[in-house]
Design a protein around this motif. Structure first.
Motif, PDB file in Angstrom:
ATOM      1  N   ASP A  16       0.877  -1.175   0.000  1.00 58.35           N
ATOM      2  CA  ASP A  16       0.000   0.000   0.000  1.00 58.35           C
ATOM      3  C   ASP A  16       0.910   1.219   0.000  1.00 58.35           C
ATOM      4  OD1 ASP A  16      -3.034  -0.561   0.418  1.00 58.35           O
ATOM      5  OD2 ASP A  16      -1.990  -2.044   1.655  1.00 58.35           O
TER       6      ASP A  16
ATOM      7  N   TYR B  39       0.985   5.264   0.199  1.00 60.35           N
ATOM      8  CA  TYR B  39       0.222   6.426   0.665  1.00 60.35           C
ATOM      9  C   TYR B  39       0.992   7.696   0.313  1.00 60.35           C
ATOM     10  CZ  TYR B  39      -2.270   2.982   3.437  1.00 60.35           C
ATOM     11  OH  TYR B  39      -3.013   1.890   3.821  1.00 60.35           O
TER      12      TYR B  39
ATOM     13  N   GLU C 106      -4.285  12.890  -7.617  1.00 58.96           N
ATOM     14  CA  GLU C 106      -4.446  11.504  -8.059  1.00 58.96           C
ATOM     15  C   GLU C 106      -3.818  11.284  -9.430  1.00 58.96           C
ATOM     16  OE1 GLU C 106      -8.618  10.522  -7.688  1.00 58.96           O
ATOM     17  OE2 GLU C 106      -8.525  10.679  -5.494  1.00 58.96           O
TER      18      GLU C 106
ATOM     19  N   ARG D 195      -1.440  -0.900  -4.108  1.00 61.09           N
ATOM     20  CA  ARG D 195      -2.616  -0.033  -4.051  1.00 61.09           C
ATOM     21  C   ARG D 195      -2.161   1.388  -3.750  1.00 61.09           C
ATOM     22  NH1 ARG D 195      -3.303  -4.763  -2.235  1.00 61.09           N
ATOM     23  NH2 ARG D 195      -2.552  -4.264  -0.153  1.00 61.09           N
TER      24      ARG D 195
ATOM     25  N   HIS E  12      -2.923   5.234  -2.575  1.00 60.74           N
ATOM     26  CA  HIS E  12      -3.817   6.019  -1.723  1.00 60.74           C
ATOM     27  C   HIS E  12      -3.306   7.458  -1.762  1.00 60.74           C
ATOM     28  CE1 HIS E  12      -5.242   2.209   0.024  1.00 60.74           C
ATOM     29  NE2 HIS E  12      -3.967   1.852  -0.007  1.00 60.74           N
TER      30      HIS E  12
ATOM     31  N   THR F 119      -3.916  11.512  -0.785  1.00 60.10           N
ATOM     32  CA  THR F 119      -4.637  12.519   0.005  1.00 60.10           C
ATOM     33  C   THR F 119      -4.030  13.888  -0.262  1.00 60.10           C
ATOM     34  OG1 THR F 119      -3.222  12.162   1.938  1.00 60.10           O
ATOM     35  CG2 THR F 119      -5.289  10.941   1.866  1.00 60.10           C
TER      36      THR F 119
END
Length: 136
Positions: free
Chosen positions: A93, A95, A107, A130, A132, A134
């Motif tokens: 993952d 981030y 994004e 994945r 992520h 923000t």
């Protein structure tokens, strides 16, 4: 491919041993997670490298997209598990926190960086990664 940098590391004793760069600039004792032994593990080392590499690739991708942002922070979680076939695999993952862009642009930037980063290219098709994103 033109290689412009190469490094070499040597490990002895596997996950419970020792690893070091051959130029002796970094050496670490290794420990199996949950063993109680002090040390790091290969997944932690991979997470460190991937986070630094991805965060460094962001400005390159931003320039390609003609985007400007204020700052970024990249964190990577690396897990290891057993495949149904009996082998082992990584699970990742990624981030990314971006300051100075809209969520949509952030994004787009993260997706473009994922196509540029050498770690992302090395894992693509081999490891579940994945993304992520923000906005701070």
């Amino acid at each position: 491919m033109k290689i412009f940098y190469k490094t070499r590391a040597t490990a002895t004793g596997g996950r419970a041993g020792h690893t070091q760069l051959d130029d002796e600039t970094l050496a670490l004792d290794l420990a199996v997670p949950g063993s109680g032994k002090e040390g790091t593990n290969p997944e932690q080392l991979f997470a460190l490298g991937y986070a630094a590499c991805f965060d460094n690739a962001l400005p390159f991708a931003a320039k390609q997209l003609d985007m400007e942002y204020s700052s970024s922070k990249t964190s990577v979680e690396v897990g290891i598990g057993i495949l149904s076939s009996g082998g082992y695999a990584l699970d990742i993952d990624l981030y990314v926190e971006i300051t100075g862009l809209s969520q949509e642009d952030a994004e787009k930037l993260v997706a473009a960086t994922h196509k540029t980063c050498p770690y992302s290219n090395a894992t693509r098709g081999n490891v579940d990664v994945r993304l992520h994103t923000t906005v701070a």
